[in-house]
Scaffold this motif. Sequence first.
Motif, mmCIF file in Angstrom:
data_model
loop_
_atom_site.group_PDB
_atom_site.id
_atom_site.type_symbol
_atom_site.label_atom_id
_atom_site.label_comp_id
_atom_site.label_asym_id
_atom_site.label_seq_id
_atom_site.Cartn_x
_atom_site.Cartn_y
_atom_site.Cartn_z
ATOM 1 N N TYR A 27 0.840 -1.200 0.000
ATOM 2 C CA TYR A 27 0.000 0.000 0.000
ATOM 3 C C TYR A 27 0.874 1.249 0.000
ATOM 4 O O TYR A 27 2.018 1.235 0.448
ATOM 5 N N CYS A 29 1.182 5.522 1.021
ATOM 6 C CA CYS A 29 0.833 6.399 2.135
ATOM 7 C C CYS A 29 0.202 7.684 1.588
ATOM 8 O O CYS A 29 0.411 8.049 0.427
ATOM 9 N N ASP A 63 -11.980 3.114 4.470
ATOM 10 C CA ASP A 63 -10.725 3.693 3.992
ATOM 11 C C ASP A 63 -10.990 5.008 3.290
ATOM 12 O O ASP A 63 -12.105 5.277 2.847
ATOM 13 N N SER A 66 -8.070 5.857 -2.797
ATOM 14 C CA SER A 66 -7.313 4.845 -3.543
ATOM 15 C C SER A 66 -6.215 5.537 -4.341
ATOM 16 O O SER A 66 -6.224 6.764 -4.521
ATOM 17 N N PHE A 117 -4.114 3.848 5.117
ATOM 18 C CA PHE A 117 -3.165 3.814 4.007
ATOM 19 C C PHE A 117 -3.929 3.863 2.688
ATOM 20 O O PHE A 117 -5.151 4.021 2.677
ATOM 21 N N LYS A 119 -4.857 2.079 -0.870
ATOM 22 C CA LYS A 119 -4.877 0.853 -1.671
ATOM 23 C C LYS A 119 -4.633 1.171 -3.145
ATOM 24 O O LYS A 119 -4.889 2.297 -3.604
ATOM 25 N N ILE A 127 -9.269 -4.552 0.256
ATOM 26 C CA ILE A 127 -8.145 -4.512 1.190
ATOM 27 C C ILE A 127 -8.102 -5.859 1.915
ATOM 28 O O ILE A 127 -9.144 -6.391 2.308
ATOM 29 N N ASP A 131 -4.935 -6.894 6.956
ATOM 30 C CA ASP A 131 -4.462 -5.513 6.987
ATOM 31 C C ASP A 131 -5.499 -4.586 7.626
ATOM 32 O O ASP A 131 -5.148 -3.617 8.309
#
Length: 225
Positions: A27, A29, A63, A66, A117, A119, A127, A131
Amino acid sequence: MSSKTEYKKAKLLKLARCRKETRLDGYACIGDFHNGVYECDHVSPITKTAGNVNADIIVVLQDWASADSLSATPPDCDSIKYGYTPSLPTNRNLDCLLDRYFELKRAECYLTNLFPFVKGGDMSARIKWRDLVTCAKKFTLPEIKIVDPKMVICLGLSTFLALRHAAGKPGHMKFPEAINTSFFVGNACVRCVPHTGARGTNNRGRDQIKRDWENLATIYKNRES
Protein backbone atom coordinates in the motif's frame (compact mmCIF):
# COMPACT_ATOMS: atom_id res chain seq x y z
CA MET A 1 -8.80 24.71 26.35
CA SER A 2 -9.00 22.22 29.22
CA SER A 3 -6.06 20.05 30.22
CA LYS A 4 -8.12 16.98 29.29
CA THR A 5 -8.69 18.30 25.76
CA GLU A 6 -5.02 19.18 25.39
CA TYR A 7 -4.06 15.69 26.56
CA LYS A 8 -6.35 14.06 24.00
CA LYS A 9 -5.04 16.23 21.16
CA ALA A 10 -1.44 15.43 22.09
CA LYS A 11 -2.16 11.69 22.16
CA LEU A 12 -3.97 11.82 18.81
CA LEU A 13 -1.15 13.83 17.25
CA LYS A 14 1.33 11.18 18.41
CA LEU A 15 -0.87 8.53 16.77
CA ALA A 16 -0.96 10.56 13.54
CA ARG A 17 2.83 10.81 13.55
CA CYS A 18 3.01 7.05 14.02
CA ARG A 19 0.83 6.62 10.94
CA LYS A 20 3.10 8.92 8.92
CA GLU A 21 6.16 6.91 9.92
CA THR A 22 4.56 3.52 9.20
CA ARG A 23 4.69 1.71 5.88
CA LEU A 24 2.42 -1.23 5.10
CA ASP A 25 3.55 -3.66 2.42
CA GLY A 26 1.43 -3.46 -0.72
CA TYR A 27 0.00 0.00 0.00
CA ALA A 28 0.98 3.62 -0.46
CA CYS A 29 0.83 6.40 2.13
CA ILE A 30 -1.24 9.58 2.01
CA GLY A 31 1.88 11.71 1.66
CA ASP A 32 3.08 9.85 -1.44
CA PHE A 33 0.84 11.82 -3.82
CA HIS A 34 1.31 15.30 -5.32
CA ASN A 35 4.25 16.13 -3.04
CA GLY A 36 2.28 15.43 0.11
CA VAL A 37 -0.59 17.84 -0.56
CA TYR A 38 -3.11 15.49 1.12
CA GLU A 39 -1.00 14.90 4.24
CA CYS A 40 -2.30 16.04 7.63
CA ASP A 41 -1.80 15.78 11.39
CA HIS A 42 -4.51 13.16 11.84
CA VAL A 43 -4.68 9.40 11.39
CA SER A 44 -7.08 10.12 8.51
CA PRO A 45 -7.64 13.38 6.60
CA ILE A 46 -11.40 12.99 7.13
CA THR A 47 -10.80 14.12 10.72
CA LYS A 48 -9.73 17.60 9.54
CA THR A 49 -13.30 18.92 9.68
CA ALA A 50 -14.71 16.29 12.05
CA GLY A 51 -12.18 16.23 14.85
CA ASN A 52 -14.08 16.95 18.05
CA VAL A 53 -11.85 15.15 20.54
CA ASN A 54 -14.62 15.32 23.17
CA ALA A 55 -17.27 13.92 20.82
CA ASP A 56 -19.96 11.57 22.08
CA ILE A 57 -20.07 9.88 18.67
CA ILE A 58 -17.25 8.50 16.53
CA VAL A 59 -18.01 7.43 12.97
CA VAL A 60 -15.56 4.92 11.45
CA LEU A 61 -15.44 4.47 7.68
CA GLN A 62 -13.34 1.78 6.03
CA ASP A 63 -10.72 3.69 3.99
CA TRP A 64 -10.13 7.20 2.76
CA ALA A 65 -8.91 6.98 -0.84
CA SER A 66 -7.31 4.85 -3.54
CA ALA A 67 -4.18 5.31 -5.62
CA ASP A 68 -6.20 6.09 -8.74
CA SER A 69 -8.22 8.82 -7.04
CA LEU A 70 -5.21 10.46 -5.38
CA SER A 71 -3.10 10.30 -8.55
CA ALA A 72 -5.68 12.28 -10.53
CA THR A 73 -4.65 15.67 -11.86
CA PRO A 74 -5.38 18.26 -10.68
CA PRO A 75 -5.61 17.23 -7.02
CA ASP A 76 -9.03 17.41 -5.38
CA CYS A 77 -9.22 20.82 -3.68
CA ASP A 78 -12.04 19.78 -1.34
CA SER A 79 -10.12 16.75 -0.09
CA ILE A 80 -7.07 18.94 0.51
CA LYS A 81 -9.02 21.59 2.42
CA TYR A 82 -11.74 19.61 4.18
CA GLY A 83 -10.44 16.05 4.18
CA TYR A 84 -13.45 14.84 2.20
CA THR A 85 -15.55 15.67 -0.85
CA PRO A 86 -18.90 17.12 0.30
CA SER A 87 -20.64 16.37 -3.01
CA LEU A 88 -20.16 12.58 -2.83
CA PRO A 89 -23.32 10.60 -1.91
CA THR A 90 -21.47 8.87 0.94
CA ASN A 91 -20.82 12.21 2.62
CA ARG A 92 -24.15 13.84 1.82
CA ASN A 93 -26.07 10.86 3.16
CA LEU A 94 -23.94 10.60 6.30
CA ASP A 95 -24.34 14.28 7.12
CA CYS A 96 -28.10 14.02 6.63
CA LEU A 97 -28.38 10.95 8.88
CA LEU A 98 -26.30 12.48 11.68
CA ASP A 99 -28.41 15.63 11.58
CA ARG A 100 -31.77 13.85 11.36
CA TYR A 101 -31.26 11.21 14.04
CA PHE A 102 -28.71 12.78 16.38
CA GLU A 103 -29.11 16.51 15.67
CA LEU A 104 -25.36 16.68 15.17
CA LYS A 105 -23.19 18.25 12.50
CA ARG A 106 -20.08 16.57 11.19
CA ALA A 107 -17.85 19.01 13.09
CA GLU A 108 -19.48 18.00 16.39
CA CYS A 109 -18.44 14.37 15.87
CA TYR A 110 -15.13 12.59 15.41
CA LEU A 111 -14.75 10.84 12.05
CA THR A 112 -11.90 8.56 11.04
CA ASN A 113 -11.01 5.76 8.64
CA LEU A 114 -10.11 2.32 9.94
CA PHE A 115 -7.56 1.82 7.14
CA PRO A 116 -5.37 4.94 6.90
CA PHE A 117 -3.17 3.81 4.01
CA VAL A 118 -3.86 3.95 0.27
CA LYS A 119 -4.88 0.85 -1.67
CA GLY A 120 -3.97 0.39 -5.32
CA GLY A 121 -6.53 0.79 -8.07
CA ASP A 122 -9.90 2.49 -7.71
CA MET A 123 -12.17 2.99 -4.71
CA SER A 124 -13.81 -0.40 -5.21
CA ALA A 125 -10.49 -2.25 -4.78
CA ARG A 126 -10.39 -4.67 -1.86
CA ILE A 127 -8.15 -4.51 1.19
CA LYS A 128 -6.81 -7.72 2.74
CA TRP A 129 -8.64 -8.74 5.90
CA ARG A 130 -5.46 -9.05 7.95
CA ASP A 131 -4.46 -5.51 6.99
CA LEU A 132 -7.83 -4.12 8.10
CA VAL A 133 -7.44 -5.85 11.47
CA THR A 134 -3.83 -4.70 11.82
CA CYS A 135 -4.81 -1.07 11.27
CA ALA A 136 -7.82 -1.36 13.58
CA LYS A 137 -5.49 -2.52 16.36
CA LYS A 138 -2.77 0.01 15.68
CA PHE A 139 -4.85 3.11 15.01
CA THR A 140 -8.63 2.88 15.39
CA LEU A 141 -8.82 1.24 18.82
CA PRO A 142 -6.37 3.79 20.28
CA GLU A 143 -8.37 6.65 18.72
CA ILE A 144 -11.56 5.38 20.33
CA LYS A 145 -9.89 4.96 23.71
CA ILE A 146 -8.46 8.49 23.57
CA VAL A 147 -11.66 10.24 22.52
CA ASP A 148 -13.80 8.01 24.80
CA PRO A 149 -17.21 8.56 23.14
CA LYS A 150 -20.56 7.06 24.10
CA MET A 151 -21.06 5.42 20.70
CA VAL A 152 -18.99 4.28 17.72
CA ILE A 153 -20.84 3.92 14.42
CA CYS A 154 -19.08 1.67 11.90
CA LEU A 155 -20.08 2.17 8.27
CA GLY A 156 -20.05 -1.20 6.53
CA LEU A 157 -19.73 -4.79 7.64
CA SER A 158 -15.98 -5.12 7.02
CA THR A 159 -15.25 -2.07 9.15
CA PHE A 160 -17.36 -3.39 12.02
CA LEU A 161 -15.97 -6.94 11.91
CA ALA A 162 -12.33 -5.81 11.63
CA LEU A 163 -12.74 -3.51 14.64
CA ARG A 164 -14.56 -6.25 16.55
CA HIS A 165 -11.79 -8.74 15.74
CA ALA A 166 -9.14 -6.22 16.81
CA ALA A 167 -10.98 -5.78 20.11
CA GLY A 168 -10.61 -9.52 20.80
CA LYS A 169 -13.97 -10.73 19.53
CA PRO A 170 -13.21 -12.93 16.51
CA GLY A 171 -15.81 -14.46 14.25
CA HIS A 172 -17.76 -13.46 11.18
CA MET A 173 -21.41 -12.69 10.64
CA LYS A 174 -23.65 -11.25 7.95
CA PHE A 175 -25.50 -7.95 7.97
CA PRO A 176 -28.76 -8.78 9.74
CA GLU A 177 -26.88 -10.23 12.70
CA ALA A 178 -24.15 -7.58 12.68
CA ILE A 179 -26.61 -4.68 12.75
CA ASN A 180 -28.20 -6.15 15.87
CA THR A 181 -24.86 -6.78 17.59
CA SER A 182 -23.00 -4.51 20.01
CA PHE A 183 -19.63 -4.67 21.67
CA PHE A 184 -17.76 -2.20 23.83
CA VAL A 185 -14.41 -0.45 23.57
CA GLY A 186 -14.01 1.13 26.97
CA ASN A 187 -17.25 3.04 27.55
CA ALA A 188 -18.13 3.20 23.85
CA CYS A 189 -20.93 1.07 22.44
CA VAL A 190 -19.86 -0.05 18.95
CA ARG A 191 -22.59 -0.59 16.36
CA CYS A 192 -22.78 -1.39 12.65
CA VAL A 193 -24.83 0.22 9.88
CA PRO A 194 -24.61 -0.12 6.09
CA HIS A 195 -22.18 2.12 4.27
CA THR A 196 -23.83 5.42 3.38
CA GLY A 197 -22.71 5.29 -0.26
CA ALA A 198 -25.02 4.44 -3.13
CA ARG A 199 -24.34 0.69 -3.02
CA GLY A 200 -24.93 0.33 0.72
CA THR A 201 -28.06 2.46 0.53
CA ASN A 202 -29.51 0.55 -2.42
CA ASN A 203 -28.71 -2.89 -0.99
CA ARG A 204 -30.25 -2.18 2.41
CA GLY A 205 -33.11 0.02 1.20
CA ARG A 206 -33.99 3.49 2.47
CA ASP A 207 -36.86 2.31 4.69
CA GLN A 208 -34.66 -0.20 6.48
CA ILE A 209 -31.83 2.31 6.81
CA LYS A 210 -34.30 4.68 8.47
CA ARG A 211 -35.15 1.96 11.01
CA ASP A 212 -31.44 1.17 11.53
CA TRP A 213 -30.64 4.78 12.41
CA GLU A 214 -33.75 5.18 14.55
CA ASN A 215 -32.52 2.19 16.53
CA LEU A 216 -29.05 3.73 16.87
CA ALA A 217 -30.57 6.97 18.14
CA THR A 218 -32.64 5.09 20.72
CA ILE A 219 -29.58 3.20 21.99
CA TYR A 220 -27.63 6.46 22.16
CA LYS A 221 -30.35 8.29 24.09
CA ASN A 222 -30.63 5.41 26.55
CA ARG A 223 -26.88 5.68 27.15
CA GLU A 224 -27.29 9.39 27.87
CA SER A 225 -30.03 8.89 30.46
